[in-house]
Scaffold this active site. Structure first.
Site, PDB file in Angstrom:
ATOM      1  N   HIS A 275     -15.991  30.148  -9.662  1.00  0.00           N
ATOM      2  CA  HIS A 275     -14.986  30.888  -8.892  1.00  0.00           C
ATOM      3  C   HIS A 275     -15.569  32.150  -8.279  1.00  0.00           C
ATOM      4  CE1 HIS A 275     -12.455  28.138 -11.237  1.00  0.00           C
ATOM      5  NE2 HIS A 275     -11.900  28.016 -10.052  1.00  0.00           N
TER       6      HIS A 275
ATOM      7  N   ARG B  54      -4.637  30.730  -3.617  1.00  0.00           N
ATOM      8  CA  ARG B  54      -4.917  30.755  -5.067  1.00  0.00           C
ATOM      9  C   ARG B  54      -4.175  31.947  -5.670  1.00  0.00           C
ATOM     10  NH1 ARG B  54     -10.399  28.909  -3.269  1.00  0.00           N
ATOM     11  NH2 ARG B  54     -10.985  27.144  -4.568  1.00  0.00           N
TER      12      ARG B  54
ATOM     13  N   ARG C 104      -0.244  27.701  -4.186  1.00  0.00           N
ATOM     14  CA  ARG C 104      -0.516  26.976  -5.420  1.00  0.00           C
ATOM     15  C   ARG C 104      -0.063  27.825  -6.604  1.00  0.00           C
ATOM     16  NH1 ARG C 104      -6.555  25.508  -7.216  1.00  0.00           N
ATOM     17  NH2 ARG C 104      -6.638  27.747  -7.602  1.00  0.00           N
TER      18      ARG C 104
ATOM     19  N   GLU D   5      -7.417  16.623  -8.933  1.00  0.00           N
ATOM     20  CA  GLU D   5      -8.694  17.230  -9.319  1.00  0.00           C
ATOM     21  C   GLU D   5      -9.168  16.777 -10.698  1.00  0.00           C
ATOM     22  OE1 GLU D   5      -8.322  21.499  -9.035  1.00  0.00           O
ATOM     23  OE2 GLU D   5      -6.323  21.493  -9.880  1.00  0.00           O
TER      24      GLU D   5
ATOM     25  N   ASN E 125     -13.792  20.584  -6.254  1.00  0.00           N
ATOM     26  CA  ASN E 125     -14.609  21.389  -7.184  1.00  0.00           C
ATOM     27  C   ASN E 125     -14.399  20.911  -8.614  1.00  0.00           C
ATOM     28  OD1 ASN E 125     -14.977  22.825  -4.844  1.00  0.00           O
ATOM     29  ND2 ASN E 125     -13.505  24.410  -5.384  1.00  0.00           N
ATOM     30  N   ASP E 126     -13.134  20.781  -8.981  1.00  0.00           N
ATOM     31  CA  ASP E 126     -12.852  20.311 -10.334  1.00  0.00           C
ATOM     32  C   ASP E 126     -13.046  18.806 -10.450  1.00  0.00           C
ATOM     33  OD1 ASP E 126     -12.304  22.552 -11.939  1.00  0.00           O
ATOM     34  OD2 ASP E 126     -10.451  22.872 -10.826  1.00  0.00           O
TER      35      ASP E 126
ATOM     36  N   ARG F 262     -18.869  23.556 -13.823  1.00  0.00           N
ATOM     37  CA  ARG F 262     -19.167  24.059 -12.480  1.00  0.00           C
ATOM     38  C   ARG F 262     -19.689  25.501 -12.484  1.00  0.00           C
ATOM     39  NH1 ARG F 262     -12.982  24.496 -10.091  1.00  0.00           N
ATOM     40  NH2 ARG F 262     -13.753  26.057  -8.639  1.00  0.00           N
TER      41      ARG F 262
END
Ligand code: PEP
Ligand code: MG
Length: 588
Positions: free
Chosen positions: A212, A319, A356, A455, A478-479, A489
């Protein structure tokens, strides 16, 4: 001596500047920038603290019992001598006036520089004086902590490791030398504090490509290298450093020839950006006339302006967790959240905004103090929707705020990390309950389209049941990559295994796109894959027509779209999917 440190390229571009190494000092102090008009007061604060310690030591010496060991007196003499050293005072003054560091930061920076000089001394007696210097500085720092408030209180908590640019806006232009930040690690919340571009680039010793922290660096559009092991030990305070964010290389103490070469590359990058900026108003269409939606990923309500500037036609991922971070458990209430959501809706000037719900956990801690050891495995633990469902009151507060904001503009509500049908049903039940609560209060709210992030491989494999419940889906690559390939990650040790082109990952992505298109439901990719220009043609070929990414990446992706012929890409994408080694085909 020039040397290079290799890490992972996470945010493109080249930065050249002086190193600001944080968190390498054993003393935890506040770091923040002061305003130019506060320089004299800040210098006086450092001077007063030093004078007070001198007084204190003199008093100690006077009051020393007759039978005290002689060494003690000699030691106090050494400390007094160090305290009265003009070179130390001048250096501190310099850090404050030239760099606008607060007094504590100036003091510890100088301590680090002198400590290194002590370490390099041959004479053992002199080498040992380092400990005396540290004690003296500690005394001054303690005095400052106990003394009156600093001229400008920092925004960060008192034990902040990284600079908290309390007055950073005033810094723009005030300090001419570009600065690059070097740290062992930076949390996403730390990164947000640097959003006003105080630093020209940053380097961390740990972190993966889609950690992140790296994502926030990309959103800030500043060159960054993560996973540059030992960077915070090898790079010294104030070293000249080049960050090559394209190659993932850091060059320390470059020669004039290397500096000139990178200065040239830096200008080339700027020209390229300028060229791309001309595409801002060009409609995003493939050569065969297919319309492609380019949306922005944002982290803060104020990010809307950058999204609009980059030509985004909406927000594909807000986010919201960044609203909740660094607040020492004092989470934002309904009213505060409502205002934040309205700010972004207004900022997007009528374009849709996908909000989200909270996605926090050990990988994105709310506060630094959150004990990491508490989690057996951060990535697999209480994260995202699991966290929200574990705290229904907090979840519904967020849902009510989003629903209310939806009466001001087009809002899409997106839930992260769903995997189980039972979680979907609980989530939707919480949403209904939030509506009932607003009805009971007689508060207006608007309609929202409902979406789920895909995800987790389990969600991708059961996408059809998701399509029954939701209006749209958004693939969080990403996930999805992290969970498909079982690699953390954020961990640079396994970063080489983080492979978006792994056939298993591609198959999951392709199937979700296909199933959504077949069901006539909107499908978007909002993970970093969407902003990776090497993936644009493949995603188009797989039928994707909606990409959400950091504003800084939008124009480069648009350029790829303008050059692509979607009808020809579909059969080629199928070939890639059928291949055992898809990455090879992507090169052509
Ligand atoms: C993702 O996982 O791809 C995503 C977009 O969400 P985040 O990076 O915030 O986990
Ligand atoms: Mg995610």
């Amino acid at each position: 001596m020039t040397f290079a440190i290799h890490g992972l390229a996470v945010s493109r571009g080249i930065a050249i500047g002086r190193a600001v190494v944080v968190a390498s000092s054993r003393m935890e102090v506040v770091h923040y920038f002061i305003r130019p008009d506060q320089v004299e007061t800040e210098i006086a604060r450092a001077r007063n603290a030093r004078n007070a310690v001198i007084e204190e030591l003199r008093r100690l010496q006077e009051e020393m019992p007759k039978d005290a060991p002689g060494e003690l007196d000699a030691l106090l003499d050494v400390h007094l001598m160090l305290l009265q050293d003009q070179a130390l005072a001048d250096a501190i003054r310099n850090w404050i006036s030239e760099r606008l560091y607060n007094a504590e930061w100036a003091l510890t920076t100088q301590l680090e520089i002198i400590s290194r000089q002590f370490d390099e001394m041959d004479d053992e007696y002199l080498r040992e004086r380092k400990a005396d210097l540290e004690q003296v500085v500690e005394r001054i720092l303690r005095h400052m902590k106990g003394a009156a408030n600093p001229v400008s209180p920092p925004l960060a908590p008192a034990d902040a490791q990284a600079p908290a640019p309390g007055q950073q806006l005033a810094l723009d232009g005030a300090v001419e030398t570009p600065l690059v930040l070097v740290a062992q690690d930076l949390s996403p919340a730390d990164m947000l504090q640097f959003k006003s571009k105080v630093f020209a680039g940053f380097i961390t010793a740990v972190g993966g490509k889609t950690s992140h922290t790296a994502i926030v660096a990309r959103s800030m559009d500043i060159p960054a290298v993560v996973g540059a092991r030992a960077a915070s030990q090898l790079i010294r305070q104030d070293d000249w450093v080049i960050i090559d964010g394209n190659e993932g290389v850091v060059i320390v103490d470059p020669t004039p020839i290397i500096l000139a070469e990178y200065g040239f590359r830096q200008r080339q990058n700027e020209l390229e950006r300028e060229r791309l900026s001309r595409l801002r108003f060009t409609p995003s269409l493939t050569l065969d006339g297919q319309k492609v939606e380019l949306l922005a990923n944002i982290e803060q309500p104020g990010d809307g302006a950058a999204a609009v500037r980059a030509g985004a036609v909406g927000v594909g991922l807000f986010r919201t967790e960044f609203l909740f971070m660094g607040r020492s458990g004092n989470l934002p209430g309904e009213e505060e959240q409502y205002r934040a959501y309205c700010e972004i809706i207004d900022g997007m000037q009528g374009m849709p905004v996908t909000i989200r719900t909270l996605d926090v956990g050990a990988d994105k801690p709310l506060d630094k103090a959150q004990p990491k050891d508490y989690y057996l495995n951060p990535a697999l633990g209480l994260r995202a929707i699991r966290w929200s469902l574990a705290d229904p009151a907090m979840f519904r507060t967020q849902l009510r705020a989003i629903l209310r904001a939806a009466s001001h503009g087009k809002v899409k509500l997106l839930f992260p990390m769903l995997a189980h049908r039972s979680e979907i049903e609980q989530t939707l039940a919480q949403l209904r309950q939030a509506q009932v609560e607003l009805d009971a209060r007689g508060v207006a709210y608007g309609p929202v389209k409902l979406g789920a992030m895909i995800e987790i491989p389990a969600a991708a494999l059961t996408v059809r049941s998701f399509l029954q419940y939701f209006d749209f889906l958004s693939i969080g690559t990403n996930d999805l990559i992290q969970y498909t390939l079982a690699i953390d990650r954020a961990d640079e040790a396994v970063a080489h295994l983080y492979d978006p082109m792994h056939p298993a990952v591609l198959r999951l992505v392709a199937e979700v796109i296909e199933a959504s298109n077949a069901a006539g439901k909107e499908i978007c990719v909002c993970g970093e894959m969407a902003g990776d220009i090497s993936m644009t043609r493949l995603l188009l070929g797989l039928g994707l027509r909606s990409f959400s990414m950091h504003p800084a990446q939008i124009l480069a992706v648009k350029q790829e779209i303008l050059r692509a012929d979607a009808s020809k890409l579909a059969p080629w994408a199928q070939e890639v999917m059928d291949s055992d080694f898809p990455a090879k085909l992507l090169e052509h």
